[in-house]
Design an enzyme around this catalytic site. Structure first.
Site, PDB file in Angstrom:
ATOM      1  N   TYR A  23      -2.504  -0.785  10.493  1.00 46.53           N
ATOM      2  CA  TYR A  23      -2.452  -1.084   9.054  1.00 46.53           C
ATOM      3  C   TYR A  23      -1.140  -0.590   8.457  1.00 46.53           C
ATOM      4  CZ  TYR A  23      -3.821  -1.194   4.109  1.00 46.53           C
ATOM      5  OH  TYR A  23      -3.873  -1.458   2.754  1.00 46.53           O
TER       6      TYR A  23
ATOM      7  N   SER B 214       0.867  -1.179   0.000  1.00 45.97           N
ATOM      8  CA  SER B 214       0.000   0.000   0.000  1.00 45.97           C
ATOM      9  C   SER B 214       0.907   1.233   0.000  1.00 45.97           C
ATOM     10  CB  SER B 214      -0.860   0.011   1.273  1.00 45.97           C
ATOM     11  OG  SER B 214      -1.503   1.268   1.429  1.00 45.97           O
TER      12      SER B 214
HETATM   13  N1  LIG Z   1      -8.546  -1.084  -1.868  1.00 44.15           N
HETATM   14  C1  LIG Z   1      -7.581  -0.228  -1.623  1.00 44.15           C
HETATM   15  O1  LIG Z   1      -7.780   1.000  -1.658  1.00 44.15           O
HETATM   16  C2  LIG Z   1      -6.200  -0.736  -1.288  1.00 44.15           C
HETATM   17  C3  LIG Z   1      -5.157   0.188  -1.242  1.00 44.15           C
HETATM   18  C4  LIG Z   1      -3.885  -0.247  -0.915  1.00 44.15           C
HETATM   19  C5  LIG Z   1      -3.651  -1.580  -0.661  1.00 44.15           C
HETATM   20  N2  LIG Z   1      -4.675  -2.472  -0.710  1.00 44.15           N
HETATM   21  C6  LIG Z   1      -4.383  -3.870  -0.383  1.00 44.15           C
HETATM   22  O2  LIG Z   1      -4.953  -4.719  -1.352  1.00 44.15           O
HETATM   23  C7  LIG Z   1      -5.197  -5.996  -0.780  1.00 44.15           C
HETATM   24  C8  LIG Z   1      -6.582  -6.484  -1.185  1.00 44.15           C
HETATM   25  O3  LIG Z   1      -7.559  -5.649  -0.610  1.00 44.15           O
HETATM   26  P1  LIG Z   1      -8.888  -5.206  -1.382  1.00 44.15           P
HETATM   27  O4  LIG Z   1      -8.829  -3.760  -1.519  1.00 44.15           O
HETATM   28  O5  LIG Z   1      -9.115  -6.052  -2.551  1.00 44.15           O
HETATM   29  O6  LIG Z   1      -9.983  -5.475  -0.221  1.00 44.15           O
HETATM   30  P2  LIG Z   1     -11.105  -6.586  -0.054  1.00 44.15           P
HETATM   31  O7  LIG Z   1     -12.054  -6.550  -1.190  1.00 44.15           O
HETATM   32  O8  LIG Z   1     -11.615  -6.410   1.333  1.00 44.15           O
HETATM   33  O9  LIG Z   1     -10.290  -7.950  -0.175  1.00 44.15           O
HETATM   34  C9  LIG Z   1      -9.514  -8.437   0.879  1.00 44.15           C
HETATM   35  C10 LIG Z   1      -9.158  -9.876   0.577  1.00 44.15           C
HETATM   36  O10 LIG Z   1      -8.362 -10.372   1.657  1.00 44.15           O
HETATM   37  C11 LIG Z   1      -8.947 -11.574   2.133  1.00 44.15           C
HETATM   38  N3  LIG Z   1      -8.742 -11.691   3.568  1.00 44.15           N
HETATM   39  C12 LIG Z   1      -9.077 -10.808   4.551  1.00 44.15           C
HETATM   40  N4  LIG Z   1      -8.801 -11.318   5.752  1.00 44.15           N
HETATM   41  C13 LIG Z   1      -8.273 -12.562   5.530  1.00 44.15           C
HETATM   42  C14 LIG Z   1      -7.816 -13.595   6.378  1.00 44.15           C
HETATM   43  N5  LIG Z   1      -7.844 -13.488   7.707  1.00 44.15           N
HETATM   44  N6  LIG Z   1      -7.347 -14.728   5.804  1.00 44.15           N
HETATM   45  C15 LIG Z   1      -7.339 -14.878   4.469  1.00 44.15           C
HETATM   46  N7  LIG Z   1      -7.755 -13.935   3.609  1.00 44.15           N
HETATM   47  C16 LIG Z   1      -8.232 -12.795   4.142  1.00 44.15           C
HETATM   48  C17 LIG Z   1     -10.434 -11.445   1.819  1.00 44.15           C
HETATM   49  O11 LIG Z   1     -11.030 -12.724   1.699  1.00 44.15           O
HETATM   50  P3  LIG Z   1     -11.945 -13.444   2.797  1.00 44.15           P
HETATM   51  O12 LIG Z   1     -12.760 -12.387   3.490  1.00 44.15           O
HETATM   52  O13 LIG Z   1     -12.741 -14.412   1.997  1.00 44.15           O
HETATM   53  O14 LIG Z   1     -10.982 -14.131   3.708  1.00 44.15           O
HETATM   54  C18 LIG Z   1     -10.379 -10.768   0.460  1.00 44.15           C
HETATM   55  O15 LIG Z   1     -10.199 -11.727  -0.546  1.00 44.15           O
HETATM   56  C19 LIG Z   1      -5.013  -5.826   0.730  1.00 44.15           C
HETATM   57  O16 LIG Z   1      -3.761  -6.370   1.111  1.00 44.15           O
HETATM   58  C20 LIG Z   1      -5.001  -4.320   0.925  1.00 44.15           C
HETATM   59  O17 LIG Z   1      -4.226  -3.923   2.036  1.00 44.15           O
HETATM   60  C21 LIG Z   1      -5.938  -2.082  -1.024  1.00 44.15           C
END
Ligand SMILES: NC(=O)c1ccc[n+]([C@@H]2O[C@H](COP(=O)([O-])OP(=O)(O)OC[C@H]3O[C@@H](n4cnc5c(N)ncnc54)[C@H](OP(=O)(O)O)[C@@H]3O)[C@@H](O)[C@H]2O)c1
Length: 261
Positions: A154, A141
């Site tokens: 975070y 991130s």
């Molecule tokens: N969206 C943004 O603005 C943004 C910005 C910077 C970085 N990121 C990073 O991108 C990555 C994906 O996030 P996203 O934005 O796509 O959010 P999201 O839609 O909430 O997806 C999060 C993913 O992580 C999985 N997850 C959460 N807790 C988990 C656990 N305890 N064990 C295994 N899997 C778990 C969830 O699956 P389950 O709930 O099925 O387990 C889901 O597939 C993250 O690492 C986040 O920090 C996102």
């Protein structure tokens, strides 16, 4: 096609960025292993992939202990007897000030964002060593580069993750191991909705007025960065790319921009 016939293990594949990366990669005819906690959602993602592509589901919880996650890596390897690429995408965010964030919540965020990927990486290195062009991708991130209010857990987990993968790359544990750190700004997903409040409950709604790039654009930029062998790429809107530079070169200006008061 960079990923044709490559075994790609993707965590966080059930939604958001992980789902979009999975769907985009599937067009290159790889062999996929999809992981997250929610098996139904993983099956749904699988149903959206061309049936000619081999897809396996391996549910896991990134907050589990090292023994369990080492066992998951064994199971992942056993599926195709090979792992070429790991996409560490699973993660969880935070919406609470430091004093309101319980230690349990802080630790949960570290387990999912830092310790889980670390355990899976350590357990997978012997398998990655067996292939000719191994790749580890870590979805970090911009908050792995700077902190903002209500993200102490975070942001620190993502700083730790960035340091871990940079250090691992420097160790040269596998001579041609590619490690790509991706630092997204805001991407339109449910990350904020799933973010933990101080007591460990979820926020339950998106942040207001944040916007961001689409998951499809994020997936394209991620796959492009990995294909081009990059070590670190910031993806997102110009303001987020600029924020990384301001923090780096004008730290006092940056502090004023992000400060709560
Ligand atoms: N969206 C943004 O603005 C943004 C910005 C910077 C970085 N990121 C990073 O991108 C990555 C994906 O996030 P996203 O934005 O796509 O959010 P999201 O839609 O909430 O997806 C999060 C993913 O992580 C999985 N997850 C959460 N807790 C988990 C656990 N305890 N064990 C295994 N899997 C778990 C969830 O699956 P389950 O709930 O099925 O387990 C889901 O597939 C993250 O690492 C986040 O920090 C996102």
């Amino acid at each position: 096609m960079r990923f044709e016939n490559k075994v790609c293990w993707i965590t966080g594949a059930s939604s958001g960025i992980g789902k979009a990366v999975t769907l985009l990669l599937s067009q290159q005819n790889p062999k996929l292993i999809l992981s997250a906690r929610n098996q139904d959602k993983l099956e749904e993602v699988k149903r959206n992939i061309d049936p000619k592509v081999e897809v396996s589901i391996l549910p896991l919880d990134l907050a589990d202990d090292k023994e369990i996650l080492h066992q998951k890596a064994k199971e992942a390897y056993a599926i195709y007897e090979k792992i070429d690429c790991i996409f560490h995408i699973g993660g969880i965010s935070q919406r609470a000030g430091f004093e309101e964030t319980s230690y349990d919540t802080f630790e949960q965020i570290f387990k999912v964002n830092f310790w889980g990927p670390l355990y899976l990486t350590k357990a997978s290195l012997p398998y990655l060593r067996k292939v000719s062009n191994p790749i580890i991708v870590s979805i970090n991130s911009v908050q792995g580069k700077f902190g903002v209010p209500e993200r102490t857990a975070y942001s620190s987990s993502k700083h730790a993750l960035l340091g871990f993968f940079d250090s691992l790359r420097a160790e040269n544990v596998i001579p041609n191991l590619q490690i790509t750190n991706i630092l997204p700004g805001y991407v339109k997903t449910d990350l904020a909705k799933n973010a933990l409040l101080g007591d460990g409950s979820t926020q339950g709604h998106l942040d207001e007025g944040k916007g961001g790039i689409t998951v499809e654009k994020a997936a394209q930029d991620i796959v492009k960065a990995v294909t081009n062998g990059k070590s670190e790429v910031v993806i997102g809107r110009p303001r987020e790319k600029m924020a990384v530079l301001i923090k780096r070169f004008l730290p006092k200006v940056f502090e004023k921009l992000v400060s709560s008061s």
